[in-house]
Design an enzyme around this catalytic site. Sequence first.
Site, PDB file in Angstrom:
ATOM      1  CD  GLU A  13       8.832  11.719 -16.120  1.00 50.46           C
ATOM      2  OE1 GLU A  13       8.014  12.485 -15.612  1.00 50.46           O
ATOM      3  OE2 GLU A  13       9.912  12.103 -16.603  1.00 50.46           O
ATOM      4  CG  HIS A  53      -1.735  -1.221   1.404  1.00 55.79           C
ATOM      5  ND1 HIS A  53      -2.989  -1.412   0.893  1.00 55.79           N
ATOM      6  CD2 HIS A  53      -1.409  -2.382   2.052  1.00 55.79           C
ATOM      7  CE1 HIS A  53      -3.428  -2.618   1.223  1.00 55.79           C
ATOM      8  NE2 HIS A  53      -2.469  -3.231   1.919  1.00 55.79           N
ATOM      9  CB  SER A  83      14.125  21.484 -16.440  1.00 58.69           C
ATOM     10  OG  SER A  83      13.428  22.709 -16.560  1.00 58.69           O
TER      11      SER A  83
END
Length: 462
Positions: free
Chosen positions: A293, A159, A280
């Site tokens: 990703e 979890h 970035s």
Amino acid sequence: MTQGVLWGGRFASGPTEVMFALSKSTQFDWRLALLDLRGSAAHANALHQAGLLTDDEWHALTEGISELARLVEAGDFTPSPTDEDVHGALERGLTDLLGPDVAGRLRAGRSRNDQIATLIRMWLREALDALSADLRDLIRALADQAEANLGVAMPGRTHMQSAQPILLSHHLLAHAWPLVRDLDRIQGLQSRLSVSPYGSAALGGTTLGLDPVAVAHELGFSDCVENSIDGTSSRDLVAEAAYIAAQVGVDLSRLAEDVIFWCTQEVSYATLADEWSTGSSIMPQKKNPDVAELARGKAGRLIGNLAGLMTTLKGLPLAYDRDLQEDKEPIFDSLDQLTVLIPAMAGMVGTLRFHPERMETQAGAGFALATDVADALVRRHVPFARAHEIAGEAVRYCEARGIDLTDLTADQVGEISGELDESVLSVLTVHGAVEARNGKGGTATPRVREQLERLRTSLANR
Ligand code: ARG
């Protein structure tokens, strides 16, 4: 007849431009050209065997097919705007080389229906071999990291909450085994793909006495289909390949999600290598896990390809329907995506730098040793339900004081419950907890070492 279109005798006019634009498939089926030529060579042999080609015609066709293959490979023969599909384009090419009298004989006893059904199987057999090789590299990268970091403990989560300490290697190998099962799935599919539809012709087989088994063997298949209708109209094997690709996508996505989490600044279990991450354009400090990703993102696309393909197949009447042309783009896309993705995942995993000290300090945090307290009581013959309660009380006691189980003193242990004493403290170490889980499949170091060996052996045997 329009050049590059394989029909026309019964039509007073050709298709409209709009109709042709809809029908045309060379933009995606051209990648099957060399396979189609291999099929044509085998088919020419079958026609010759059946006495339908003279020796001269057979030689001419065989030579012409080889020459066309050389031109295709060199990029010197490509589809023209008037070619309807790969088959039409290649017949045009062969006609240019040999003239219509010889080239026009090759189409006897076959149909684009059995051709395309065969070609997609041939293509899949090669593409799935390449997928297996890429998967092996990724599995090896996981195994190498597991080996290099053997003995390092980390927090195990369920979890997403701290659950029990585990070995990092155990966790890494938990990502390797699903990929091994994907290899098994590919192997199973390969045996089903090894059956050739060539000779089924349009749907019922051919009147010309051609031997489909000989053609199958020549094309590297182990047999031909049992049923020509099934052979031309089934695409379940394409769907199965799309499922495997989607399942690989899901497996990679789960691994990717872990890597993304581990590389967050707050977690900092690992750092990505510069060459497998991106920056970035605005925030100079950023190092982004783009490989992971993209893996997570592409999983959605791979599932979409599977869902789209199965929806196309659902409800199709036998035998061949043009809807079946829609099988190619999704399956090509799925396997193309994995071709760029898996090597990048292997590179990213292989160069991931883990931070053992960080993981070790976190491994026992969040009361992750509570199960071990309960198990210690069970070994002293306390019923587990009661042991669970006592361990829970210990957690509550610690939580109220802002300490962890590992900080408890002998006095405090006695305060929590009369059934607890300081001997329980001896189990409260991260590595004690890890090494105690020593059944087969458990996280204890010797078990993980054996697991790693079995993984490497099973890779060698596949
Ligand atoms: N382009 C077709 C496909 O991909 C080839 C078979 C076409 N057959 C036909 N009768 N139009 O399925």
